[in-house]
Design a protein around this motif. Structure first.
Motif, PDB file in Angstrom:
ATOM      1  N   GLU A 146      56.852 -10.163   1.549  1.00  0.00           N
ATOM      2  CA  GLU A 146      58.295 -10.406   1.383  1.00  0.00           C
ATOM      3  C   GLU A 146      58.915  -9.304   0.520  1.00  0.00           C
ATOM      4  O   GLU A 146      60.003  -8.803   0.824  1.00  0.00           O
ATOM      5  N   ARG A 147      58.207  -8.925  -0.551  1.00  0.00           N
ATOM      6  CA  ARG A 147      58.753  -7.925  -1.473  1.00  0.00           C
ATOM      7  C   ARG A 147      58.941  -6.568  -0.799  1.00  0.00           C
ATOM      8  O   ARG A 147      59.819  -5.793  -1.174  1.00  0.00           O
ATOM      9  N   VAL A 148      58.093  -6.277   0.194  1.00  0.00           N
ATOM     10  CA  VAL A 148      58.240  -5.023   0.938  1.00  0.00           C
ATOM     11  C   VAL A 148      59.577  -5.009   1.684  1.00  0.00           C
ATOM     12  O   VAL A 148      60.195  -3.954   1.853  1.00  0.00           O
ATOM     13  N   LEU A 149      60.029  -6.176   2.109  1.00  0.00           N
ATOM     14  CA  LEU A 149      61.246  -6.251   2.930  1.00  0.00           C
ATOM     15  C   LEU A 149      62.533  -6.161   2.108  1.00  0.00           C
ATOM     16  O   LEU A 149      63.521  -5.565   2.558  1.00  0.00           O
ATOM     17  N   ILE A 150      62.514  -6.752   0.923  1.00  0.00           N
ATOM     18  CA  ILE A 150      63.769  -6.945   0.187  1.00  0.00           C
ATOM     19  C   ILE A 150      64.377  -5.609  -0.246  1.00  0.00           C
ATOM     20  O   ILE A 150      63.695  -4.757  -0.820  1.00  0.00           O
ATOM     21  N   GLY A 151      65.655  -5.442   0.088  1.00  0.00           N
ATOM     22  CA  GLY A 151      66.368  -4.218  -0.251  1.00  0.00           C
ATOM     23  C   GLY A 151      66.232  -3.112   0.787  1.00  0.00           C
ATOM     24  O   GLY A 151      66.846  -2.061   0.649  1.00  0.00           O
ATOM     25  N   GLN A 152      65.424  -3.363   1.807  1.00  0.00           N
ATOM     26  CA  GLN A 152      65.181  -2.343   2.832  1.00  0.00           C
ATOM     27  C   GLN A 152      66.028  -2.618   4.076  1.00  0.00           C
ATOM     28  O   GLN A 152      66.478  -3.738   4.291  1.00  0.00           O
ATOM     29  N   PRO A 153      66.238  -1.593   4.920  1.00  0.00           N
ATOM     30  CA  PRO A 153      66.936  -1.845   6.181  1.00  0.00           C
ATOM     31  C   PRO A 153      66.051  -2.665   7.136  1.00  0.00           C
ATOM     32  O   PRO A 153      64.821  -2.580   7.073  1.00  0.00           O
ATOM     33  N   ALA A 154      66.690  -3.470   7.978  1.00  0.00           N
ATOM     34  CA  ALA A 154      65.942  -4.339   8.903  1.00  0.00           C
ATOM     35  C   ALA A 154      65.504  -3.538  10.122  1.00  0.00           C
ATOM     36  O   ALA A 154      66.019  -3.709  11.223  1.00  0.00           O
ATOM     37  N   THR A 155      64.532  -2.656   9.915  1.00  0.00           N
ATOM     38  CA  THR A 155      64.049  -1.812  11.014  1.00  0.00           C
ATOM     39  C   THR A 155      62.605  -2.156  11.343  1.00  0.00           C
ATOM     40  O   THR A 155      61.889  -2.752  10.529  1.00  0.00           O
ATOM     41  N   LEU A 156      62.185  -1.726  12.528  1.00  0.00           N
ATOM     42  CA  LEU A 156      60.817  -1.977  12.972  1.00  0.00           C
ATOM     43  C   LEU A 156      59.808  -1.388  11.981  1.00  0.00           C
ATOM     44  O   LEU A 156      58.782  -1.999  11.677  1.00  0.00           O
ATOM     45  N   ASP A 157      60.116  -0.207  11.468  1.00  0.00           N
ATOM     46  CA  ASP A 157      59.201   0.454  10.538  1.00  0.00           C
ATOM     47  C   ASP A 157      58.977  -0.389   9.273  1.00  0.00           C
ATOM     48  O   ASP A 157      57.848  -0.551   8.798  1.00  0.00           O
ATOM     49  N   VAL A 158      60.058  -0.943   8.754  1.00  0.00           N
ATOM     50  CA  VAL A 158      59.950  -1.782   7.548  1.00  0.00           C
ATOM     51  C   VAL A 158      59.174  -3.058   7.863  1.00  0.00           C
ATOM     52  O   VAL A 158      58.309  -3.490   7.091  1.00  0.00           O
ATOM     53  N   PHE A 159      59.459  -3.648   9.024  1.00  0.00           N
ATOM     54  CA  PHE A 159      58.727  -4.861   9.423  1.00  0.00           C
ATOM     55  C   PHE A 159      57.235  -4.570   9.571  1.00  0.00           C
ATOM     56  O   PHE A 159      56.392  -5.382   9.207  1.00  0.00           O
ATOM     57  N   ARG A 160      56.909  -3.390  10.097  1.00  0.00           N
ATOM     58  CA  ARG A 160      55.492  -3.002  10.238  1.00  0.00           C
ATOM     59  C   ARG A 160      54.823  -2.904   8.867  1.00  0.00           C
ATOM     60  O   ARG A 160      53.691  -3.361   8.691  1.00  0.00           O
ATOM     61  N   ARG A 161      55.525  -2.300   7.919  1.00  0.00           N
ATOM     62  CA  ARG A 161      54.936  -2.141   6.575  1.00  0.00           C
ATOM     63  C   ARG A 161      54.690  -3.506   5.930  1.00  0.00           C
ATOM     64  O   ARG A 161      53.676  -3.719   5.264  1.00  0.00           O
ATOM     65  N   ALA A 162      55.621  -4.429   6.123  1.00  0.00           N
ATOM     66  CA  ALA A 162      55.455  -5.774   5.543  1.00  0.00           C
ATOM     67  C   ALA A 162      54.305  -6.516   6.223  1.00  0.00           C
ATOM     68  O   ALA A 162      53.445  -7.097   5.546  1.00  0.00           O
ATOM     69  N   SER A 163      54.281  -6.493   7.561  1.00  0.00           N
ATOM     70  CA  SER A 163      53.235  -7.254   8.258  1.00  0.00           C
ATOM     71  C   SER A 163      51.861  -6.654   8.001  1.00  0.00           C
ATOM     72  O   SER A 163      50.857  -7.368   8.017  1.00  0.00           O
ATOM     73  N   ALA A 164      51.801  -5.348   7.727  1.00  0.00           N
ATOM     74  CA  ALA A 164      50.507  -4.698   7.481  1.00  0.00           C
ATOM     75  C   ALA A 164      49.806  -5.271   6.249  1.00  0.00           C
ATOM     76  O   ALA A 164      48.574  -5.268   6.183  1.00  0.00           O
ATOM     77  N   ILE A 165      50.579  -5.769   5.276  1.00  0.00           N
ATOM     78  CA  ILE A 165      49.930  -6.303   4.064  1.00  0.00           C
ATOM     79  C   ILE A 165      49.980  -7.834   4.001  1.00  0.00           C
ATOM     80  O   ILE A 165      49.504  -8.435   3.040  1.00  0.00           O
ATOM     81  N   ALA A 166      50.536  -8.463   5.032  1.00  0.00           N
ATOM     82  CA  ALA A 166      50.725  -9.921   4.995  1.00  0.00           C
ATOM     83  C   ALA A 166      49.396 -10.677   4.935  1.00  0.00           C
ATOM     84  O   ALA A 166      49.344 -11.811   4.470  1.00  0.00           O
ATOM     85  N   LEU A 167      48.326 -10.056   5.437  1.00  0.00           N
ATOM     86  CA  LEU A 167      47.014 -10.730   5.465  1.00  0.00           C
ATOM     87  C   LEU A 167      46.068 -10.184   4.395  1.00  0.00           C
ATOM     88  O   LEU A 167      44.864 -10.434   4.446  1.00  0.00           O
ATOM     89  N   ASP A 168      46.609  -9.423   3.448  1.00  0.00           N
ATOM     90  CA  ASP A 168      45.752  -8.851   2.400  1.00  0.00           C
ATOM     91  C   ASP A 168      45.019  -9.972   1.659  1.00  0.00           C
ATOM     92  O   ASP A 168      45.593 -11.027   1.375  1.00  0.00           O
ATOM     93  N   GLY A 169      43.757  -9.720   1.368  1.00  0.00           N
ATOM     94  CA  GLY A 169      42.943 -10.729   0.698  1.00  0.00           C
ATOM     95  C   GLY A 169      42.173 -11.608   1.663  1.00  0.00           C
ATOM     96  O   GLY A 169      41.407 -12.473   1.251  1.00  0.00           O
ATOM     97  N   ALA A 170      42.374 -11.385   2.961  1.00  0.00           N
ATOM     98  CA  ALA A 170      41.688 -12.221   3.959  1.00  0.00           C
ATOM     99  C   ALA A 170      40.187 -11.971   3.934  1.00  0.00           C
ATOM    100  O   ALA A 170      39.739 -10.839   3.771  1.00  0.00           O
ATOM    101  N   ALA A 171      39.421 -13.067   4.071  1.00  0.00           N
ATOM    102  CA  ALA A 171      37.961 -12.995   4.059  1.00  0.00           C
ATOM    103  C   ALA A 171      37.418 -13.648   5.321  1.00  0.00           C
ATOM    104  O   ALA A 171      37.362 -14.867   5.401  1.00  0.00           O
ATOM    105  N   PRO A 172      37.047 -12.849   6.331  1.00  0.00           N
ATOM    106  CA  PRO A 172      36.594 -13.433   7.582  1.00  0.00           C
ATOM    107  C   PRO A 172      35.142 -13.908   7.533  1.00  0.00           C
ATOM    108  O   PRO A 172      34.371 -13.470   6.675  1.00  0.00           O
TER     109      PRO A 172
END
Lengths: 40, 329
Positions: free
Chosen positions: B279-305
């Protein structure tokens, strides 16, 4: 036990579905079942 | 099924009083409890029928906020104009779950308390710390395709199954309860607990505490909220990955700056999961695909399969990205 010829109905749809998946995703899946993880 | 005592309550006070003896279960739609009692996975001493309580209303609280009674059915909530108009992610989440017949029976209160679909929990015989604390966990080295990658512990990797709760996390919902100690209000993010050393405990509810209503506060991001669910079948299937997102954009559709955002993840975690760093990656940024990619890239950080669920990490990232794209369009 199903005799020979009717069994052609078993393989044909599987190949058709696999072809449709290839058409939609560009991925050729050669083992069943075709699950989401193989398409990532 | 084990024998049990049946009590019909006419008021929340009566229901809470009837639960005082301990080891009691409230029954509303019965879509979880009856199944698990038949499987003898749950064996309550007493079943308290709360279907007669006046907790079915969906009410406008003014100023954009809405209150949902705990006994409102999934169907009633999903199609209610106050929900479809102001909180679309909640409607989408409810309609993506179960089947019409189940949605007609299942209630909001019960949905909050849904039990996991982990097959080792439900089979009644495998070692399972959630069912029999101290017995072990058959899932850890079992077939883990449906299991969680976030919020797991060495004692439990069971996925939280609810779609609705994921949407409620993205909407900052508040859970109102009545218990032996009186009334209280619990933010949804604090309502469910991580398994840790005690997978048998799933919420902060005290024994006998009754969920009475769910409050959806007015927020600038609720109107632009979406729920995206990925699963093996197109319907009647639990999520392999799901994401509820909500965006407050300064501009029109597809443009502008992201003033605030919520990202919640389902199907991948032991409780409805909020991805605050993304969420913090998104706030204050333009609503572009690039920004959404950066946010989703870390959304699963800490995952342990485990053995069979590593693919769900990438699937989860892509599900978040898809949900964000839908939210911005």
């Amino acid at each position: 036990m199903i005799p020979g010829p009717p069994r052609t109905a078993v393989g044909t749809p599987i190949a058709a579905i696999a072809n449709a998946v290839y058409h939609a995703t560009g991925k050729r899946i050669r083992d069943l079942p075709i699950t989401l993880d193989k398409l990532l | 099924m084990q024998p049990f005592q049946y009590v019909r309550a006419d008021s929340p006070d009566q229901a809470v009083a009837a639960a005082r003896g301990g080891d009691a279960g409230y029954i509303a739609g019965g879509t979880t409890l009856v199944d698990l009692m038949r499987l003898e996975v749950m064996r309550p001493r007493a079943v308290i029928d709360i279907t007669g309580l006046a907790l079915t209303a969906i009410e406008d609280l003014g100023g954009g906020a809405v209150q949902i009674g705990a006994l409102a059915t999934n169907t009633e909530v999903a199609y209610h104009p106050l929900i479809t108009g102001r909180f679309p992610a909640l409607s989408e989440a409810l309609l993506s779950g179960a089947s019409p017949q189940l949605r007609n029976m299942a209630t909001v209160g019960g949905n909050l308390l849904q039990r996991t679909r982990c097959p080792y929990f439900r089979d009644g015989v495998s070692p399972c710390h959630k069912r029999v604390p101290g017995s072990g966990c058959a899932a850890l080295d079992g077939y883990t395709r449906s299991h969680a990658v976030l919020g797991t512990s060495p004692r439990c990797i069971a996925t939280h199954p609810s779609d609705m709760c994921v949407a409620l996390v993205a909407l900052d919902a508040i859970i109102h309860t009545q218990g032996p100690q009186g009334d209280r209000a619990i933010p949804i993010a604090d309502f469910h607990t991580l398994p840790g050393d005690h997978p048998e405990i799933e919420t902060v509810l005290a024994p006998g505490e009754l969920v009475t209503r769910v409050e959806l506060p007015a927020t600038p991001f609720a109107a632009r909220s979406r729920y995206t669910k990925v699963r093996d079948r197109a319907s009647f299937s639990f999520a392999l990955a799901s994401a509820a997102i909500a965006l407050d954009l300064s501009g029109g559709p597809g443009g502008g700056t992201i003033r605030d955002a919520r990202i919640a993840i389902g199907g991948l975690a032991t409780k409805p999961w909020r991805a605050r760093d993304a969420e913090r990656v998104l706030i204050g940024q333009p609503a572009t695909l690039d920004v959404f990619r950066r946010a989703s890239a870390i959304a699963l950080d800490g995952a342990a399969p485990r053995t069979d669920n590593a693919f769900k990490i990438e699937l989860g990232r892509r599900t978040v990205l898809r949900a964000l794209q839908r939210g911005a369009s």
